[in-house]
Design a protein around this motif. Sequence first.
Motif, PDB file in Angstrom:
ATOM      1  N   ILE A 102       2.971  -3.103 -11.728  1.00  0.00           N
ATOM      2  CA  ILE A 102       3.544  -1.827 -11.302  1.00  0.00           C
ATOM      3  C   ILE A 102       5.038  -1.854 -11.576  1.00  0.00           C
ATOM      4  CG2 ILE A 102       4.060  -0.396  -9.297  1.00  0.00           C
ATOM      5  CD1 ILE A 102       1.329  -1.257  -8.189  1.00  0.00           C
ATOM      6  N   GLY A 103       5.533  -0.829 -12.260  1.00  0.00           N
ATOM      7  CA  GLY A 103       6.929  -0.821 -12.674  1.00  0.00           C
ATOM      8  C   GLY A 103       7.650   0.454 -12.287  1.00  0.00           C
ATOM      9  N   PRO A 104       8.880   0.616 -12.793  1.00  0.00           N
ATOM     10  CA  PRO A 104       9.691   1.789 -12.457  1.00  0.00           C
ATOM     11  C   PRO A 104       8.999   3.112 -12.810  1.00  0.00           C
ATOM     12  CG  PRO A 104      11.018   0.127 -13.581  1.00  0.00           C
ATOM     13  CD  PRO A 104       9.599  -0.337 -13.660  1.00  0.00           C
ATOM     14  N   GLY A 105       8.251   3.129 -13.922  1.00  0.00           N
ATOM     15  CA  GLY A 105       7.569   4.364 -14.306  1.00  0.00           C
ATOM     16  C   GLY A 105       6.534   4.782 -13.278  1.00  0.00           C
ATOM     17  N   ASP A 106       5.794   3.816 -12.725  1.00  0.00           N
ATOM     18  CA  ASP A 106       4.805   4.126 -11.692  1.00  0.00           C
ATOM     19  C   ASP A 106       5.488   4.631 -10.419  1.00  0.00           C
ATOM     20  OD1 ASP A 106       2.442   3.125 -13.174  1.00  0.00           O
ATOM     21  OD2 ASP A 106       3.416   1.179 -12.932  1.00  0.00           O
ATOM     22  N   ARG A 107       6.590   3.989 -10.049  1.00  0.00           N
ATOM     23  CA  ARG A 107       7.307   4.418  -8.839  1.00  0.00           C
ATOM     24  C   ARG A 107       7.918   5.805  -9.033  1.00  0.00           C
ATOM     25  NH1 ARG A 107       7.668   0.282  -5.331  1.00  0.00           N
ATOM     26  NH2 ARG A 107       7.143  -1.779  -6.186  1.00  0.00           N
ATOM     27  N   TYR A 108       8.382   6.077 -10.231  1.00  0.00           N
ATOM     28  CA  TYR A 108       8.953   7.395 -10.554  1.00  0.00           C
ATOM     29  C   TYR A 108       7.908   8.483 -10.324  1.00  0.00           C
ATOM     30  CZ  TYR A 108      11.172  10.998 -13.522  1.00  0.00           C
ATOM     31  OH  TYR A 108      11.726  12.152 -14.016  1.00  0.00           O
ATOM     32  N   ILE A 109       6.689   8.248 -10.801  1.00  0.00           N
ATOM     33  CA  ILE A 109       5.602   9.215 -10.613  1.00  0.00           C
ATOM     34  C   ILE A 109       5.180   9.268  -9.146  1.00  0.00           C
ATOM     35  CG2 ILE A 109       3.208   9.761 -11.207  1.00  0.00           C
ATOM     36  CD1 ILE A 109       3.797   8.304 -13.913  1.00  0.00           C
ATOM     37  N   GLY A 110       5.056   8.083  -8.535  1.00  0.00           N
ATOM     38  CA  GLY A 110       4.649   8.023  -7.138  1.00  0.00           C
ATOM     39  C   GLY A 110       5.579   8.795  -6.225  1.00  0.00           C
ATOM     40  N   ASN A 111       6.879   8.707  -6.471  1.00  0.00           N
ATOM     41  CA  ASN A 111       7.840   9.460  -5.669  1.00  0.00           C
ATOM     42  C   ASN A 111       7.613  10.960  -5.787  1.00  0.00           C
ATOM     43  OD1 ASN A 111       9.605   7.696  -4.216  1.00  0.00           O
ATOM     44  ND2 ASN A 111      10.432   6.991  -6.164  1.00  0.00           N
ATOM     45  N   GLU A 112       7.285  11.419  -7.008  1.00  0.00           N
ATOM     46  CA  GLU A 112       6.994  12.840  -7.213  1.00  0.00           C
ATOM     47  C   GLU A 112       5.726  13.240  -6.454  1.00  0.00           C
ATOM     48  OE1 GLU A 112       8.566  15.253  -9.142  1.00  0.00           O
ATOM     49  OE2 GLU A 112      10.245  13.943  -9.634  1.00  0.00           O
ATOM     50  N   LEU A 113       4.692  12.388  -6.532  1.00  0.00           N
ATOM     51  CA  LEU A 113       3.432  12.702  -5.867  1.00  0.00           C
ATOM     52  C   LEU A 113       3.571  12.701  -4.343  1.00  0.00           C
ATOM     53  CD1 LEU A 113       0.814  10.642  -7.936  1.00  0.00           C
ATOM     54  CD2 LEU A 113       1.305  13.081  -8.080  1.00  0.00           C
ATOM     55  N   ALA A 114       4.448  11.868  -3.820  1.00  0.00           N
ATOM     56  CA  ALA A 114       4.614  11.761  -2.369  1.00  0.00           C
ATOM     57  C   ALA A 114       5.042  13.089  -1.752  1.00  0.00           C
ATOM     58  CB  ALA A 114       5.627  10.668  -2.040  1.00  0.00           C
ATOM     59  N   SER A 115       5.672  13.944  -2.557  1.00  0.00           N
ATOM     60  CA  SER A 115       6.135  15.236  -2.028  1.00  0.00           C
ATOM     61  C   SER A 115       5.003  16.257  -1.918  1.00  0.00           C
ATOM     62  CB  SER A 115       7.246  15.802  -2.918  1.00  0.00           C
ATOM     63  OG  SER A 115       6.753  16.085  -4.218  1.00  0.00           O
ATOM     64  N   LEU A 116       3.859  15.967  -2.539  1.00  0.00           N
ATOM     65  CA  LEU A 116       2.701  16.872  -2.468  1.00  0.00           C
ATOM     66  C   LEU A 116       1.829  16.436  -1.290  1.00  0.00           C
ATOM     67  CD1 LEU A 116       1.865  16.852  -6.285  1.00  0.00           C
ATOM     68  CD2 LEU A 116       3.053  18.665  -5.049  1.00  0.00           C
ATOM     69  N   LYS A 117       2.176  16.903  -0.124  1.00  0.00           N
ATOM     70  CA  LYS A 117       1.560  16.388   1.105  1.00  0.00           C
ATOM     71  C   LYS A 117       0.094  16.782   1.260  1.00  0.00           C
ATOM     72  CE  LYS A 117       5.433  14.528   2.510  1.00  0.00           C
ATOM     73  NZ  LYS A 117       5.608  13.074   2.480  1.00  0.00           N
ATOM     74  N   ARG A 118      -0.273  17.982   0.831  1.00  0.00           N
ATOM     75  CA  ARG A 118      -1.607  18.496   1.152  1.00  0.00           C
ATOM     76  C   ARG A 118      -2.684  18.080   0.154  1.00  0.00           C
ATOM     77  NH1 ARG A 118      -0.565  24.740   3.223  1.00  0.00           N
ATOM     78  NH2 ARG A 118       0.860  24.212   4.939  1.00  0.00           N
ATOM     79  N   THR A 119      -2.298  17.680  -1.048  1.00  0.00           N
ATOM     80  CA  THR A 119      -3.278  17.375  -2.091  1.00  0.00           C
ATOM     81  C   THR A 119      -3.772  15.933  -1.956  1.00  0.00           C
ATOM     82  OG1 THR A 119      -2.059  18.860  -3.565  1.00  0.00           O
ATOM     83  CG2 THR A 119      -3.720  17.458  -4.567  1.00  0.00           C
ATOM     84  N   PRO A 120      -5.091  15.715  -1.820  1.00  0.00           N
ATOM     85  CA  PRO A 120      -5.608  14.344  -1.746  1.00  0.00           C
ATOM     86  C   PRO A 120      -5.271  13.567  -3.023  1.00  0.00           C
ATOM     87  CG  PRO A 120      -7.326  15.955  -1.214  1.00  0.00           C
ATOM     88  CD  PRO A 120      -6.163  16.725  -1.750  1.00  0.00           C
ATOM     89  N   LYS A 121      -4.990  12.288  -2.860  1.00  0.00           N
ATOM     90  CA  LYS A 121      -4.616  11.445  -3.994  1.00  0.00           C
ATOM     91  C   LYS A 121      -5.498  10.203  -4.036  1.00  0.00           C
ATOM     92  CE  LYS A 121      -0.016  13.104  -3.029  1.00  0.00           C
ATOM     93  NZ  LYS A 121      -0.521  13.772  -1.788  1.00  0.00           N
ATOM     94  N   VAL A 122      -6.082   9.971  -5.200  1.00  0.00           N
ATOM     95  CA  VAL A 122      -6.929   8.798  -5.420  1.00  0.00           C
ATOM     96  C   VAL A 122      -6.211   7.875  -6.398  1.00  0.00           C
ATOM     97  CG1 VAL A 122      -9.111   7.988  -6.375  1.00  0.00           C
ATOM     98  CG2 VAL A 122      -9.051  10.083  -4.995  1.00  0.00           C
ATOM     99  N   ALA A 123      -6.062   6.614  -6.031  1.00  0.00           N
ATOM    100  CA  ALA A 123      -5.473   5.637  -6.946  1.00  0.00           C
ATOM    101  C   ALA A 123      -6.595   5.085  -7.828  1.00  0.00           C
ATOM    102  CB  ALA A 123      -4.809   4.508  -6.169  1.00  0.00           C
ATOM    103  N   VAL A 124      -6.451   5.260  -9.143  1.00  0.00           N
ATOM    104  CA  VAL A 124      -7.463   4.801 -10.088  1.00  0.00           C
ATOM    105  C   VAL A 124      -6.875   3.638 -10.883  1.00  0.00           C
ATOM    106  CG1 VAL A 124      -9.033   5.464 -11.939  1.00  0.00           C
ATOM    107  CG2 VAL A 124      -8.287   7.186 -10.276  1.00  0.00           C
ATOM    108  N   VAL A 125      -7.378   2.449 -10.636  1.00  0.00           N
ATOM    109  CA  VAL A 125      -6.911   1.262 -11.359  1.00  0.00           C
ATOM    110  C   VAL A 125      -7.748   1.148 -12.630  1.00  0.00           C
ATOM    111  CG1 VAL A 125      -6.549  -1.229 -11.275  1.00  0.00           C
ATOM    112  CG2 VAL A 125      -6.173   0.159  -9.222  1.00  0.00           C
TER     113      VAL A 125
END
Length: 320
Positions: A114-137
């Motif tokens: 997991i690198g800066p690119g993943d955290r960059y996206i994760g920070n954006e997703l964290a602001s979407l409170k109502r939408t369910p999020k599934v982590a797909v490895v």
Amino acid sequence: MARMTAPSTGQEHGAQQPHRAGFACFVGRPNAGKSTLTNALVGTKVAITSNRPQTTRHSVRGIVHRPEAQLVLVDTPGYHRPRTLLGERLNDEVRATWAEVDVIGFCIPANEKIGPGDRYIGNELASLKRTPKVAVVTKTDLVDREALTGQLIAVDQLGKELGIEWAEIVPVSAQKGEQVELLADLLIPMLPEGPELYPGGELTDEPEQVMIAELIREAALEGVRDELPHSIAVVVEEMEAREDRPADKPLTDIRANLFIERSSQKGIIIGPKGARLKEIGMKSRKHIEALLGTPVYLDIHVKVAKDWQRDPKQLRRLGF
């Protein structure tokens, strides 16, 4: 706390269950396996794939049909720190998609830390409170069990650090088809109740000409130098059935322009005595004929559109 789920037996899907239909999108940094996963779920090629980052340039809808549900998959371009106007527009497209779907699948490769690119996206997703999020490895076939376990723990920890409560954490191998059906089983209950959104036979709502252009671009991406993939765009200029053919032997004529940014790139695409361009035509024609269900005469012309990734007028002309 995110949880791992045992494979579904399918017994929970009964006639009494309400029909569900809705949209899910896969997001992730470039080359995280989103397009391959979309194709695996749909069961056919609706999104182009490549081992080059930033292959996807359009959000492609692939449609998964089940008796009890219709899952519409939106395959977005890789979200990244943009360096060009094209990159900014691709990111805008991703953000617009996030705001409209019912569930988001965040794709993180099993074989990369997991690198800066993943955290960059994760920070954006964290602001979407109502939408369910599934982590797909993704790409689990590329690692051993110990490495996969470590990555699943790291993904769970990432969610805690960013304030994301994963609805599920699901390891999959789209290449081998492992846990792909399970992923669909887990996404479907997160969709709203409702009737089908698309007719039963449709696998994508992407226009044929756009899909054909993407198939040509996919063939052109194979084996080129590292700097070239981002410089390639394809536009289908003409597509029509040849008039003088008997009904039992149809032929579709397609004329497409393949654009690059500099004259020096032309030789890379065309190759010695046109060999590379001929190979691009042969590879893409096979997929195009499968898509259309008819033999195809494909005519590809290579043209220079100087620095098109940074030119607003040319971006519009090329469909961005």
